[in-house]
Design an enzyme around this catalytic site. Structure first.
Site, PDB file in Angstrom:
ATOM      1  N   ASP A 128     -24.131  29.811   9.190  1.00  0.00           N
ATOM      2  CA  ASP A 128     -25.329  29.566   8.584  1.00  0.00           C
ATOM      3  C   ASP A 128     -26.367  29.395   9.874  1.00  0.00           C
ATOM      4  O   ASP A 128     -26.127  29.712  10.703  1.00  0.00           O
ATOM      5  CB  ASP A 128     -25.169  28.430   7.484  1.00  0.00           C
ATOM      6  CG  ASP A 128     -26.092  28.691   6.344  1.00  0.00           C
ATOM      7  OD1 ASP A 128     -27.492  29.049   6.629  1.00  0.00           O
ATOM      8  OD2 ASP A 128     -25.748  28.454   5.163  1.00  0.00           O
TER       9      ASP A 128
ATOM     10  N   HIS B  20     -27.477  31.986  11.434  1.00  0.00           N
ATOM     11  CA  HIS B  20     -28.593  32.418  10.799  1.00  0.00           C
ATOM     12  C   HIS B  20     -29.874  32.150  11.489  1.00  0.00           C
ATOM     13  O   HIS B  20     -30.965  31.832  10.677  1.00  0.00           O
ATOM     14  CB  HIS B  20     -28.777  32.008   9.104  1.00  0.00           C
ATOM     15  CG  HIS B  20     -27.520  32.803   8.377  1.00  0.00           C
ATOM     16  ND1 HIS B  20     -27.472  32.573   6.982  1.00  0.00           N
ATOM     17  CD2 HIS B  20     -26.495  33.571   8.730  1.00  0.00           C
ATOM     18  CE1 HIS B  20     -26.334  32.853   6.435  1.00  0.00           C
ATOM     19  NE2 HIS B  20     -25.768  33.822   7.614  1.00  0.00           N
TER      20      HIS B  20
END
Length: 465
Positions: free
Chosen positions: A283, A306
């Site tokens: 993430d 991310h």
């Protein structure tokens, strides 16, 4: 001439040295003794300065003796010795009592729950009547169930040294709180070492359950340095209300398909630095949430992950006015086809502001979505996402000296919720290409207000002012 320092005798500063009968029978120089004995919880230190008529002896545990015949030289050396004594005194006063978890019953076999031993060591370190204390985790493997190290503590500085490996239980029924390891209300905490924090969280990834591995709540002047953090159930590290935090030279690792395993989450914190660290996870590498300011991120490598994200902010369901300001990202590298770059993401219809954000000297290597402003953030795909509704105000954002490649052809996405919600967005010396030779790089934009100089691909079709 070398003399043994008389550690076994007591002296009074400024008084002549006492001699016994045997000493009186020996020919010796007359002189004065200046001495100090310092004692703390760990050891006793003696520092002795002897001023003779024909020499000066300045000795501590290293024993130094110098023959001087000139009175001026003797006096100068005496002053030097007094300065040395003062410095030595300051050093020993700053010494830190050390509490090794093995001395409090820890087993360190990776199977036995060592939580209580860690808590006992922590309680001693937290309550010792000293300015500094050190808790030591040696080079063994320690199993910890969910645990909280709480303050406030008496020492203004506590160093938590980890040379070994700390692992979490894989029994998910034990995690009924929202953390594995929590530090709360501890001022001046340093978590450092060459060891590893292993959340053993793979069993929670499929059903997207679990807790954060390492949380810090109201820990001002926090320092995280040197450790390796791997495989949490959810986020690796969360900072909340940790003003003045410094994160330096850490490594964070989880598989790119491990959900919600953010590297570092920062919330309600000011004056935070993240430096010289490597983050690869499933993430956000770093996520900056509401009520944060003066966040400096320098020398970070992100990938997979991310990206370095501001937000998401302005969730209409919360009713909060979310703010983030003075975020500065410099000299960072992003790598990997499943890696996102630098993002600002806000909910449509929310309230708040994002301002004074700079991105400088950034390099992308075959990443997905290098530059993103997204005011249509909707993680569960249930939003209307129509333009013209209210949005978090974004202003004074600059992108400077940015180069690299994208795995796709959309190298920049600058999508603002209203005609006035994004202002003074500046791009200068930005050069992005697609790594796919069959495609042409382009920019997607909605309601973008700003200016661009020396930028490719061109933003001419995006500029409203």
């Amino acid at each position: 001439m070398v003399q043994n320092c008389p550690h076994n005798k007591k002296f009074v500063i400024g008084k002549p040295k006492e001699e016994n009968k045997e000493d009186k029978q020996k020919p010796r120089a007359q002189g004065w003794v200046f001495a100090m004995t310092h004692r703390d919880a760990q050891a006793t230190y003696d520092v002795v300065i002897v001023l003779h008529t024909d020499c000066v002896v300045c000795c501590d545990d290293r024993i130094v003796s110098i023959l001087l015949t000139n009175m001026k030289d003797r006096f100068s050396f005496f002053i030097l010795c007094m300065v040395t004594l003062s410095s030595f005194s300051n050093t020993t006063n700053a010494s830190s009592p050390l509490y090794d978890v093995m001395n409090f019953g820890a087993v360190g076999d990776g199977k036995t729950d060592d939580s209580q031993a860690f808590l006992k060591a922590w309680n001693e370190a937290c309550n010792v009547q000293q300015q500094r204390a050190t808790l030591n985790v040696p080079a063994r493997t320690f199993l910890l169930n969910p645990i909280e190290f709480s303050g406030p503590c008496v020492p203004t500085s506590i160093e938590f040294q980890v040379a070994g490996k700390i692992i979490a239980s894989t029994n998910k029924s034990l995690f009924d709180n929202n953390h594995w390891i929590l530090f709360s209300y501890v001022k001046g905490l340093t978590l450092t070492g060459s060891g590893t924090i292993d959340g053993q969280g793979a069993g929670s990834w499929q059903d997207r359950t679990g807790v954060a591995a390492l949380k810090f709540y109201t820990c001002p002047n926090l320092v995280l340095q040197g450790l390796t953090h791997i495989n949490p159930q959810k986020a690796h590290i969360i900072l909340t209300k940790c003003d003045g935090a410094n994160i330096n030279s850490i490594t964070i690792t989880a598989p790119e398909d491990s959900p919600n395993t953010d590297g570092i989450d920062i919330a309600s914190s000011n004056h935070v630095q993240v430096q010289n660290s490597k983050i690869g996870t499933g993430d956000d590498c770093i996520a900056i949430s509401a009520r944060c300011s003066f966040i400096n991120i320098t020398g970070v490598t992100c990938g997979p992950g991310h990206g370095i994200s501001i937000g998401s902010l302005g969730d209409p369901g919360s009713g909060d006015f979310d703010t983030v300001s003075e975020v500065h990202v410099r000299s960072c590298n992003f790598t990997g086809t499943n890696t996102t770059g630098i993002r600002i993401k806000t909910w449509q219809g929310g309230q708040g502001e994002v301002k004074k954000i700079t991105y400088e000297d950034i390099m992308f290597d075959n990443v997905r979505n290098p530059i993103v402003i997204d005011q249509f953030y909707c993680p569960h795909n249930v939003c209307k996402n129509n333009t013209g509704t209210s949005a978090v105000a974004i202003s004074d954002v600059s992108y400077t000296g940015i180069i690299g490649t994208s795995s796709g052809d959309e190298v920049m996405s600058l999508n603002c919720g209203t005609e006035s919600s994004c202002n003074n967005i500046v791009l200068d010396d930005v050069h992005l290409k697609t790594s796919d030779p069959t495609k042409t790089a382009f920019v997607r934009c909605v309601n973008f207000n700003g200016r661009a100089s020396n930028v490719e691909p061109s933003l001419d079709q995006c500029l409203n002012s």
